[in-house]
Motif scaffolding. Sequence first.
Motif, PDB file in Angstrom:
ATOM      1  N   GLU A   1      25.536  34.538  44.392  1.00 27.76           N
ATOM      2  CA  GLU A   1      25.389  34.808  45.777  1.00 27.76           C
ATOM      3  C   GLU A   1      24.915  36.458  45.873  1.00 27.76           C
ATOM      4  O   GLU A   1      24.609  36.842  47.215  1.00 27.76           O
ATOM      5  N   GLY A   2      24.779  37.051  44.870  1.00 32.03           N
ATOM      6  CA  GLY A   2      24.259  38.543  45.044  1.00 32.03           C
ATOM      7  C   GLY A   2      25.176  39.594  44.704  1.00 32.03           C
ATOM      8  O   GLY A   2      24.858  40.729  44.694  1.00 32.03           O
ATOM      9  N   TYR A   3      26.216  39.338  44.097  1.00 29.56           N
ATOM     10  CA  TYR A   3      27.433  40.271  43.893  1.00 29.56           C
ATOM     11  C   TYR A   3      27.400  40.429  42.528  1.00 29.56           C
ATOM     12  O   TYR A   3      27.242  39.709  41.584  1.00 29.56           O
ATOM     13  N   VAL A   4      27.911  41.933  42.068  1.00 31.82           N
ATOM     14  CA  VAL A   4      28.197  42.265  40.814  1.00 31.82           C
ATOM     15  C   VAL A   4      29.633  42.083  40.582  1.00 31.82           C
ATOM     16  O   VAL A   4      30.530  42.625  41.189  1.00 31.82           O
ATOM     17  N   VAL A   5      30.110  41.027  39.659  1.00 38.18           N
ATOM     18  CA  VAL A   5      31.498  40.591  39.916  1.00 38.18           C
ATOM     19  C   VAL A   5      32.337  40.848  38.765  1.00 38.18           C
ATOM     20  O   VAL A   5      31.897  40.663  37.654  1.00 38.18           O
ATOM     21  N   LEU A   6      33.404  41.592  38.936  1.00 39.10           N
ATOM     22  CA  LEU A   6      34.428  41.862  37.756  1.00 39.10           C
ATOM     23  C   LEU A   6      35.733  41.176  37.752  1.00 39.10           C
ATOM     24  O   LEU A   6      36.239  41.101  38.968  1.00 39.10           O
ATOM     25  N   VAL A   7      36.065  40.296  36.855  1.00 40.26           N
ATOM     26  CA  VAL A   7      37.345  39.744  36.794  1.00 40.26           C
ATOM     27  C   VAL A   7      38.260  40.395  35.804  1.00 40.26           C
ATOM     28  O   VAL A   7      38.255  40.016  34.593  1.00 40.26           O
ATOM     29  N   PRO A   8      39.011  41.363  36.092  1.00 45.90           N
ATOM     30  CA  PRO A   8      39.981  42.029  35.347  1.00 45.90           C
ATOM     31  C   PRO A   8      41.117  41.280  34.807  1.00 45.90           C
ATOM     32  O   PRO A   8      41.488  40.159  35.555  1.00 45.90           O
ATOM     33  N   ASP A   9      41.528  41.349  33.405  1.00 45.28           N
ATOM     34  CA  ASP A   9      42.574  40.728  32.830  1.00 45.28           C
ATOM     35  C   ASP A   9      44.031  41.409  33.407  1.00 45.28           C
ATOM     36  O   ASP A   9      44.500  42.257  32.742  1.00 45.28           O
ATOM     37  N   LEU A  10      44.404  40.704  34.415  1.00 40.16           N
ATOM     38  CA  LEU A  10      45.665  41.504  34.859  1.00 40.16           C
ATOM     39  C   LEU A  10      46.992  41.305  34.398  1.00 40.16           C
ATOM     40  O   LEU A  10      48.063  41.631  34.514  1.00 40.16           O
TER      41      LEU A  10
ATOM     42  N   PHE B   1      53.769  30.290  34.790  1.00 37.83           N
ATOM     43  CA  PHE B   1      54.755  30.552  35.550  1.00 37.83           C
ATOM     44  C   PHE B   1      55.622  31.752  34.960  1.00 37.83           C
ATOM     45  O   PHE B   1      56.071  32.526  35.726  1.00 37.83           O
ATOM     46  N   ALA B   2      55.703  31.787  33.775  1.00 42.97           N
ATOM     47  CA  ALA B   2      56.616  32.609  32.900  1.00 42.97           C
ATOM     48  C   ALA B   2      55.741  33.917  33.086  1.00 42.97           C
ATOM     49  O   ALA B   2      56.442  35.006  33.275  1.00 42.97           O
ATOM     50  N   LEU B   3      54.312  33.937  32.813  1.00 40.23           N
ATOM     51  CA  LEU B   3      53.621  35.048  33.045  1.00 40.23           C
ATOM     52  C   LEU B   3      53.718  35.868  34.246  1.00 40.23           C
ATOM     53  O   LEU B   3      53.930  37.062  34.813  1.00 40.23           O
ATOM     54  N   TYR B   4      53.625  34.887  35.523  1.00 42.16           N
ATOM     55  CA  TYR B   4      53.691  35.279  36.783  1.00 42.16           C
ATOM     56  C   TYR B   4      55.066  35.866  37.225  1.00 42.16           C
ATOM     57  O   TYR B   4      55.178  37.155  37.775  1.00 42.16           O
ATOM     58  N   LYS B   5      56.096  35.204  36.514  1.00 40.04           N
ATOM     59  CA  LYS B   5      57.400  35.961  36.790  1.00 40.04           C
ATOM     60  C   LYS B   5      57.578  37.323  36.120  1.00 40.04           C
ATOM     61  O   LYS B   5      58.369  38.141  36.788  1.00 40.04           O
ATOM     62  N   GLY B   6      56.706  37.436  35.200  1.00 40.22           N
ATOM     63  CA  GLY B   6      56.927  38.785  34.355  1.00 40.22           C
ATOM     64  C   GLY B   6      55.921  39.753  34.794  1.00 40.22           C
ATOM     65  O   GLY B   6      55.862  40.789  34.103  1.00 40.22           O
ATOM     66  N   PHE B   7      54.977  39.345  35.905  1.00 39.56           N
ATOM     67  CA  PHE B   7      53.917  40.268  36.180  1.00 39.56           C
ATOM     68  C   PHE B   7      54.688  41.455  37.037  1.00 39.56           C
ATOM     69  O   PHE B   7      55.558  41.262  37.943  1.00 39.56           O
ATOM     70  N   ASP B   8      54.239  42.722  36.751  1.00 38.32           N
ATOM     71  CA  ASP B   8      54.470  43.849  37.400  1.00 38.32           C
ATOM     72  C   ASP B   8      53.576  44.256  38.543  1.00 38.32           C
ATOM     73  O   ASP B   8      52.373  44.658  38.243  1.00 38.32           O
TER      74      ASP B   8
ATOM     75  N   MET C   1      48.569  46.431  40.870  1.00 39.17           N
ATOM     76  CA  MET C   1      47.771  46.767  41.762  1.00 39.17           C
ATOM     77  C   MET C   1      47.068  48.180  41.593  1.00 39.17           C
ATOM     78  O   MET C   1      46.000  48.448  41.821  1.00 39.17           O
ATOM     79  N   GLU C   2      47.756  48.960  40.565  1.00 39.04           N
ATOM     80  CA  GLU C   2      47.077  49.796  40.120  1.00 39.04           C
ATOM     81  C   GLU C   2      45.975  49.545  38.800  1.00 39.04           C
ATOM     82  O   GLU C   2      44.669  50.169  38.952  1.00 39.04           O
ATOM     83  N   ASP C   3      46.041  48.394  38.467  1.00 45.19           N
ATOM     84  CA  ASP C   3      44.897  47.832  37.661  1.00 45.19           C
ATOM     85  C   ASP C   3      43.765  47.520  38.559  1.00 45.19           C
ATOM     86  O   ASP C   3      42.549  47.358  38.167  1.00 45.19           O
TER      87      ASP C   3
ATOM     88  N   GLY D   1      46.112  36.180  42.819  1.00 40.62           N
ATOM     89  CA  GLY D   1      45.223  36.963  43.411  1.00 40.62           C
ATOM     90  C   GLY D   1      44.885  36.888  44.748  1.00 40.62           C
ATOM     91  O   GLY D   1      44.556  37.994  45.461  1.00 40.62           O
ATOM     92  N   GLY D   2      45.245  35.943  45.256  1.00 42.81           N
ATOM     93  CA  GLY D   2      45.274  35.876  47.105  1.00 42.81           C
ATOM     94  C   GLY D   2      46.336  36.912  47.506  1.00 42.81           C
ATOM     95  O   GLY D   2      45.931  37.640  48.570  1.00 42.81           O
ATOM     96  N   LYS D   3      47.362  37.056  47.079  1.00 45.22           N
ATOM     97  CA  LYS D   3      48.267  38.241  47.435  1.00 45.22           C
ATOM     98  C   LYS D   3      47.472  39.427  47.151  1.00 45.22           C
ATOM     99  O   LYS D   3      47.614  40.388  47.865  1.00 45.22           O
ATOM    100  N   LEU D   4      47.215  39.571  45.976  1.00 43.54           N
ATOM    101  CA  LEU D   4      46.749  40.940  45.467  1.00 43.54           C
ATOM    102  C   LEU D   4      45.541  41.331  46.455  1.00 43.54           C
ATOM    103  O   LEU D   4      45.244  42.585  46.442  1.00 43.54           O
TER     104      LEU D   4
END
Length: 417
Positions: free
Chosen positions: A62-71, A92-99, A104-106, A133-136
């Motif tokens: 679509e024309g974007y420079v896209v970056l997908v960070p490893d959160l 879900f385990a990773l989601y529950k442990g996500f800071d 958001m700093e990342d 990512g929708g919440k982020l």
Amino acid sequence: MQENRATSATQHVRIQATDGSGSFNGYLAMPRSGSGPGLVLAQEIFGVNATMREVADYYAEEGYVVLVPDLFWRQQPDVELGYSPDDWQRAFALYKGFDEARGMEDMQASISALRRRPEVQDAKVGVLGFCLGGKLAYLAACRTDADVAVGYYGVGIDAALDEAGNIRCPLALHVAELDGFCPPEARERIVQALRGRTDVEVHVYPGVDHAFARVGGEHYHRASALMAHERSIAALKSAIGPHYDLAALWDKHCEYEFATRNVDDTMSTMVAEPYVNHIPTMTGGVGYEALHSFYSNHFVNSNPPDTSLVPISRTVGASQVVDEMLFCFTHTTEIPWMLPGVPPTGKRVEIPLLAVVKFRGDKLYHEHIYWDQASVLVQVGLLDPKLLPVAGVETARKLLDETLPSNSLMHRGENVD
């Protein structure tokens, strides 16, 4: 997103964390042109997996420079999960442990890293996110310097509505009506909290569930996914671009089709795997090879010499052009795409025709073409308008002159004093 032959260059890059704790990976997809606005793609809970990379490649087209960070890098670097029951449990385990705060700093670090890249035009960067990512994406609108944010079925936005007053950029949210992770009461809180803000759009998609835009997923709903994508592109383009002259691109495509009648030139205006669908006759082609064959054998060189397009109106959107026109010809040659198997009748035909033309970036992706096939059949003498509620050339003439009689089919056969 829809499958397509790769047209972007991809690589992995390192992003420096702002808290001094190290660096993390990011998947970078470049547009064909080599430059464009930046877009940080915030992952689902399954990591930077094949789905996220495909979405990145799609938006690069679509024309974007896209970056997908490893959160998830602070828990486990380079997570790539599928959608099996075991993968869901791990996700879900990773989601529950996500800071979330660190995450958001990342996100801000990723936005800043993308802004610094020379390929990013005007240092403009948006955020696009799905699920987690929708919440982020919502939080990015509140906490980062992103220029625009788009979130799909974000989980937990209702718990962060106290930050809505901090929204500092345009925000578009796509919400699934049947999303079990965002029940009706949560959805209503989101809608009410953001209602009336000129910088926020909240779109609720009826009858669909979480992850309705994930191609191949259990809840994939193509119509809703297409509508959401159109709205996403509109939000992104309005804030950060890229901006293309879609009308001029469509005119050039039509020139190659009907004036110079050159198939290869026609195909050069299109994406790697385009499609065309003439709705009334279901003719056209899906994919480069099929469409090239269709154009060569059944379309570009099969239209009568006096074929003309008479424009009536044109609507140009963020990613598509809609043309209303009259399509006129004398049926002196067989027209396989419109009248397959019908020998030339020598009859004159004039019909209203509508073209819905979708673009990806600066290339045409698809054409949906509509017309009244009954009117065509009447005009070539294959359908008797006295036997059915159909009309011939009158439909074209009334399009040009609205004062001509209305409701004539309704009143046909009635006695008029």
